[in-house]
Each structure stands twice: as structure tokens, then as C-alpha cells.
Motif scaffolding. Structure first.
Motif, PDB file in Angstrom:
ATOM      1  N   VAL A 137       2.675   8.830  13.978  1.00 33.30           N
ATOM      2  CA  VAL A 137       2.868   7.279  13.546  1.00 33.30           C
ATOM      3  C   VAL A 137       2.273   7.405  12.155  1.00 33.30           C
ATOM      4  O   VAL A 137       1.306   7.905  11.875  1.00 33.30           O
ATOM      5  CB  VAL A 137       2.307   6.330  14.491  1.00 33.30           C
ATOM      6  N   ILE A 138       2.963   6.660  11.114  1.00 31.19           N
ATOM      7  CA  ILE A 138       2.524   6.648   9.870  1.00 31.19           C
ATOM      8  C   ILE A 138       2.468   5.187   9.588  1.00 31.19           C
ATOM      9  O   ILE A 138       3.355   4.232   9.981  1.00 31.19           O
ATOM     10  CB  ILE A 138       3.510   7.530   9.022  1.00 31.19           C
ATOM     11  N   LEU A 139       1.438   4.502   8.821  1.00 29.01           N
ATOM     12  CA  LEU A 139       1.507   3.279   8.579  1.00 29.01           C
ATOM     13  C   LEU A 139       2.172   2.753   7.187  1.00 29.01           C
ATOM     14  O   LEU A 139       2.182   3.496   6.159  1.00 29.01           O
ATOM     15  CB  LEU A 139       0.020   2.681   8.000  1.00 29.01           C
ATOM     16  N   GLU A 140       2.956   1.831   7.207  1.00 32.88           N
ATOM     17  CA  GLU A 140       3.629   1.357   6.146  1.00 32.88           C
ATOM     18  C   GLU A 140       2.802   0.337   5.473  1.00 32.88           C
ATOM     19  O   GLU A 140       2.431  -0.622   6.354  1.00 32.88           O
ATOM     20  CB  GLU A 140       5.152   0.739   6.308  1.00 32.88           C
ATOM     21  N   ILE A 141       2.440   0.595   4.228  1.00 31.96           N
ATOM     22  CA  ILE A 141       1.403  -0.098   3.449  1.00 31.96           C
ATOM     23  C   ILE A 141       2.159  -1.026   2.626  1.00 31.96           C
ATOM     24  O   ILE A 141       3.163  -0.639   1.739  1.00 31.96           O
ATOM     25  CB  ILE A 141       0.500   0.781   2.694  1.00 31.96           C
ATOM     26  N   GLU A 142       2.105  -2.251   2.390  1.00 28.45           N
ATOM     27  CA  GLU A 142       2.553  -3.314   1.596  1.00 28.45           C
ATOM     28  C   GLU A 142       1.837  -3.249   0.249  1.00 28.45           C
ATOM     29  O   GLU A 142       0.795  -3.357   0.010  1.00 28.45           O
ATOM     30  CB  GLU A 142       2.468  -4.936   2.295  1.00 28.45           C
ATOM     31  N   CYS A 143       2.401  -2.388  -0.665  1.00 29.30           N
ATOM     32  CA  CYS A 143       2.053  -2.152  -2.001  1.00 29.30           C
ATOM     33  C   CYS A 143       2.836  -2.618  -3.369  1.00 29.30           C
ATOM     34  O   CYS A 143       2.937  -2.169  -4.198  1.00 29.30           O
ATOM     35  CB  CYS A 143       1.604  -0.643  -1.959  1.00 29.30           C
ATOM     36  N   GLY A 144       3.510  -4.030  -2.796  1.00 28.71           N
ATOM     37  CA  GLY A 144       3.990  -4.537  -4.060  1.00 28.71           C
ATOM     38  C   GLY A 144       5.512  -4.961  -3.867  1.00 28.71           C
ATOM     39  O   GLY A 144       6.157  -5.774  -4.528  1.00 28.71           O
ATOM     40  N   MET A 145       6.229  -4.479  -2.879  1.00 29.27           N
ATOM     41  CA  MET A 145       7.834  -4.790  -2.430  1.00 29.27           C
ATOM     42  C   MET A 145       7.776  -6.315  -2.002  1.00 29.27           C
ATOM     43  O   MET A 145       8.810  -6.664  -1.820  1.00 29.27           O
ATOM     44  CB  MET A 145       8.201  -3.762  -1.694  1.00 29.27           C
ATOM     45  N   ASN A 146       6.754  -6.494  -1.329  1.00 27.30           N
ATOM     46  CA  ASN A 146       6.883  -7.896  -0.647  1.00 27.30           C
ATOM     47  C   ASN A 146       7.875  -7.978   0.498  1.00 27.30           C
ATOM     48  O   ASN A 146       8.639  -8.922   0.650  1.00 27.30           O
ATOM     49  CB  ASN A 146       6.985  -9.106  -1.691  1.00 27.30           C
ATOM     50  N   ARG A 147       7.733  -6.616   1.002  1.00 28.97           N
ATOM     51  CA  ARG A 147       8.799  -6.647   2.175  1.00 28.97           C
ATOM     52  C   ARG A 147       8.047  -6.353   3.542  1.00 28.97           C
ATOM     53  O   ARG A 147       7.203  -7.009   3.753  1.00 28.97           O
ATOM     54  CB  ARG A 147       9.634  -5.617   1.865  1.00 28.97           C
ATOM     55  N   ALA A 148       8.399  -5.276   4.312  1.00 30.18           N
ATOM     56  CA  ALA A 148       7.559  -4.899   5.388  1.00 30.18           C
ATOM     57  C   ALA A 148       6.273  -4.283   4.757  1.00 30.18           C
ATOM     58  O   ALA A 148       6.069  -3.780   3.709  1.00 30.18           O
ATOM     59  CB  ALA A 148       8.319  -3.974   6.343  1.00 30.18           C
ATOM     60  N   GLY A 149       5.255  -4.015   6.004  1.00 25.08           N
ATOM     61  CA  GLY A 149       4.051  -3.316   5.482  1.00 25.08           C
ATOM     62  C   GLY A 149       2.900  -4.037   5.871  1.00 25.08           C
ATOM     63  O   GLY A 149       2.856  -5.541   5.626  1.00 25.08           O
ATOM     64  N   VAL A 150       1.915  -3.264   6.085  1.00 28.33           N
ATOM     65  CA  VAL A 150       0.456  -3.782   6.630  1.00 28.33           C
ATOM     66  C   VAL A 150      -0.143  -4.095   5.315  1.00 28.33           C
ATOM     67  O   VAL A 150      -0.025  -3.049   4.431  1.00 28.33           O
ATOM     68  CB  VAL A 150      -0.277  -3.157   7.654  1.00 28.33           C
ATOM     69  N   LYS A 151      -0.944  -4.945   5.152  1.00 27.02           N
ATOM     70  CA  LYS A 151      -1.856  -5.254   3.958  1.00 27.02           C
ATOM     71  C   LYS A 151      -2.953  -4.227   3.900  1.00 27.02           C
ATOM     72  O   LYS A 151      -3.593  -3.756   4.937  1.00 27.02           O
ATOM     73  CB  LYS A 151      -2.450  -6.577   3.952  1.00 27.02           C
TER      74      LYS A 151
END
Length: 369
Positions: A137-151
């Protein structure tokens, strides 16, 4: 029934509309990205939402890629069935049906999947225990796309800890996508935007490691930012995909910025009508070429400009050599966006020196689920 041409068929004898791939150029693109990754000490995990076939995945792995990315379970299924043994699914897999299918893939390959919420972690853990298969498992980080991802920050640390403590799951690291930067034409601005996103991703990894967990993977990168993200020391792998075929949108983005890639994929069409001087009609319409990034260009003859596409027709304004085209003549188009064009076809017609070498099934076509 599909009537497929035999190897040795001249490219202009391939029926249309058809996706034609120049193997020499595609293989050179593969080699160039693999060389960049090796020279910069970063692993390469190409995204197969572009290639959609084990054929291209295995070619890139043979050139040095550590594995591939898949956008959906359906893509991961055809890749595993085709012999790919290292797959990162870059989107969240949330329904019970898809989770069962995900573990079917994990029974054939080492699978890592992106998450961004606690409920998904619980469901994946339940599946891992049910099937007796450890899942990366890998975390998707919200880093500017304003799409999916944990803050990033406390939320990401808490989610990483939940994965770390979940039975059957293996916490591997973090991923992000600086997709807000990949189409920015000015290189300095593109670099600034990309680094803003990548710095957020790296900071999230730092926070997780400060909480006592190991971050083995920091995965990011697109074709438009490969030579920016790929030079960031903390980034462990690149997810670029479109460089394989190099559509006209990325050529426009790069402009005069040096890069080693060339367009390998075109859509071959046939002129079907010449109703008037200055207007020529061909058969690749919207069902054969996507227009989400703009109209395609004509690359096989000078003087043709695509003015519109309808379902079955391409209307061109033609002058000079292009205005001499007659019904039955072949013509080649360069899509602005290869990914969405590819998804409309059943086969790649792979040529070398103008002759068909192999027909490759587009096995991932329509794998929306």
C-alpha cells in the motif's frame, strides 16, 4: 471478425483508420527514458494508461524499468496475465468487487495500490486476510492537483500508521502527481510548479519517517516533468508514460527545451472524398482520434490543416501538395493526446522501415473498471 494484415504488409496497405507505431522510434524513446533514469539514480515505473498492453510493458521492463503503473484493476489484470510481475495501481480501489479482482492480480504479481482514506485501508486489510495475500500500500498525497489524495501532515501520518498496523497490508511509501505542471510550456515556470508539488510530497514522507515508519517509495513524475522530478534526490521512481509515443501536446509543451523523444504513434487514415478544391475529407473521425487536447495535425503531407472532426469524418482545409490528394490516398495524423486516442482502437499496427512487423492487441482498451 477482424481481418488483420500479415507481417510484411506495406504500411499504406493497412486498412484504416488504424493506429500505426514506428517501432524504431518507440524503442528509441524507451531507451532514452531508461538511460535518463539510470544516469540520475532513479527507478522507472512507466504508466501503462498510455500503452495499455503487456507488449509495451515488457519492452520497458526489458530496458530497465522496475515494473509498471496501472490506472485501473482491469489494466492490472491484463498486465499480470501478460507476464508483468511488478504493478502499482495508482488509483483507489474501493468496491468489494474490484477489491476481490485486485487480489486476483496480487496472486500473480507483486501489487501495490494507492489509498487516501481509512475506510479503504480497512477494506483492503479485510481482503488481504480473506485471501491470505500480503498487499503493498502506498499513500496518494494531495500535492497540488486538487484531485484525489490525503492531505500532507497529520492526516497523512495517521493514515500511514493505519496501514502499518493493518493486518495483511505492507506500507511501502507515498506517491503524488504534479499534473498541474506537466503542460506548462515555460520551462522555468513548469519547474517551479513541479517542485512546489514534489516538495509537498517529500515533506509528507519526512513527516511519516519522523513518526518512526520507513518510506521505501516516493513515486511521482509525468512526461512533461521527467527531467525535473527525476533529478530530485528523494524521489525513488518515475511514473512517466506518454514519452513512449510522444503526442503533439507534449511536443508543444517542450518546445525548444531539449529532450530525446520523437512521435512514434500516428493514426493512418484514407481520403474518402474530395468535394471541392481546398477541402478534403478523410475517414478518421471522433471515433478514431480524440480531441480532448485539441485537433490532430497532419504529418504525411504539407498543406493540410484539420478544421473539424465529426463521428466518421475528418474535414481538412488543403492547399499545395495536400490539395492534390484523391479518394483512396493514405494520410497520417498526429494526435494531440495519445492516451485517449489509443483507448478507441483494438490494435497497434507496429511497423519498421515502412513494413508491418507485428499487430499488437490493445488488450487494455475499455478497461474502465
Amino acid at each position: 471478425m477482424d481481418y488483420l494484415p500479415l507481417p510484411g504488409t506495406h504500411v499504406e496497405d493497412i486498412d484504416t483508420p488504424a493506429i500505426v507505431v514506428d517501432l524504431d522510434i518507440a524503442e528509441a524513446n524507451i531507451k532514452a527514458m531508461a538511460s535518463f533514469a539510470a544516469e540520475n539514480g532513479v527507478s522507472l515505473r512507466p504508466h501503462m494508461k498510455s500503452g495499455k498492453s503487456p507488449f509495451w510493458a515488457l519492452k520497458q521492463i526489458e530496458a530497465g524499468a522496475i515494473g509498471v503503473c496501472a490506472a485501473k484493476v482491469g489494466e492490472a489484470e491484463i498486465l499480470a496475465e501478460g507476464g508483468v510481475r511488478e504493478i502499482l495501481v495508482t488509483n483507489q480501489i474501493v468496491s468489494s468487487t474490484k477489491i476481490r479482482r485486485l487480489f486476483g492480480v496480487a496472486s500473480q504479481a507483486n501489487v501495490t495500490v494507492a489509498v487516501d482514506n481509512h475506510d479503504n485501508v480497512d477494506d483492503l486489510s479485510m481482503g488481504a486476510q480473506m485471501f491470505g495475500i500480503e498487499l503493498g500500500v502506498i499513500l496518494e498525497i494531495e500535492c497540488g492537483m486538487n484531485r484525489a489524495g490525503v492531505k500532507p501532515g497529520e492526516a497523512a501520518v495517521a493514515l500511514a500508521r493505519a496501514v502499518e498496523n493493518a493486518p495483511g497490508l505492507r506500507f511501502d511509501g507515498v506517491m503524488g502527481y504534479e499534473g498541474n505542471a506537466v503542460y506548462t510550456q515555460d520551462f522555468d515556470l513548469r519547474k517551479q510548479q513541479a517542485m512546489d508539488s514534489v516538495n509537498i510530497l517529500v515533506a509528507a514522507a519526512d513527516d511519516i519517517e519522523a513518526d518512526g515508519m520507513e518510506v521505501k517509495i516516493i513515486s511521482a513524475g509525468g512526461t512533461g516533468t521527467y527531467d525535473i522530478t527525476g533529478k530530485v534526490e528523494r524521489v525513488t521512481e518515475l511514473q512517466c508514460g506518454s514519452y513512449l509515443f510522444m503526442d503533439s501536446k507534449y511536443l508543444e509543451v517542450f518546445g525548444d527545451h531539449p529532450h530525446p523523444f520523437r512521435s512514434a504513434l500516428t493514426v493512418q487514415g484514407t481520403v474518402t472524398s474530395k468535394p471541392a478544391s481546398g477541402r478534403t475529407i478523410a475517414d478518421p473521425g471522433l471515433k478514431a482520434i480524440s480531441t480532448d487536447q485539441g485537433l490532430p495535425g497532419v504529418v504525411s503531407v504539407e498543406g493540410a490543416i484539420v478544421r473539424s472532426l465529426s463521428e466518421e469524418h475528418c474535414v481538412m482545409e488543403t492547399q499545395g501538395p495536400a490539395d492534390e490528394l484523391q479518394p483512396g490516398d493514405k494520410i497520417s495524423f498526429l494526435p494531440t493526446h495519445s492516451d485517449t486516442t489509443i483507448n478507441q482502437h483494438d490494435y497497434y499496427y507496429c511497423v519498421r522501415n515502412g513494413m508491418l512487423e507485428t499487430v499488437v492487441e490493445l488488450a487494455g482498451r475499455g478497461r474502465f473498471m
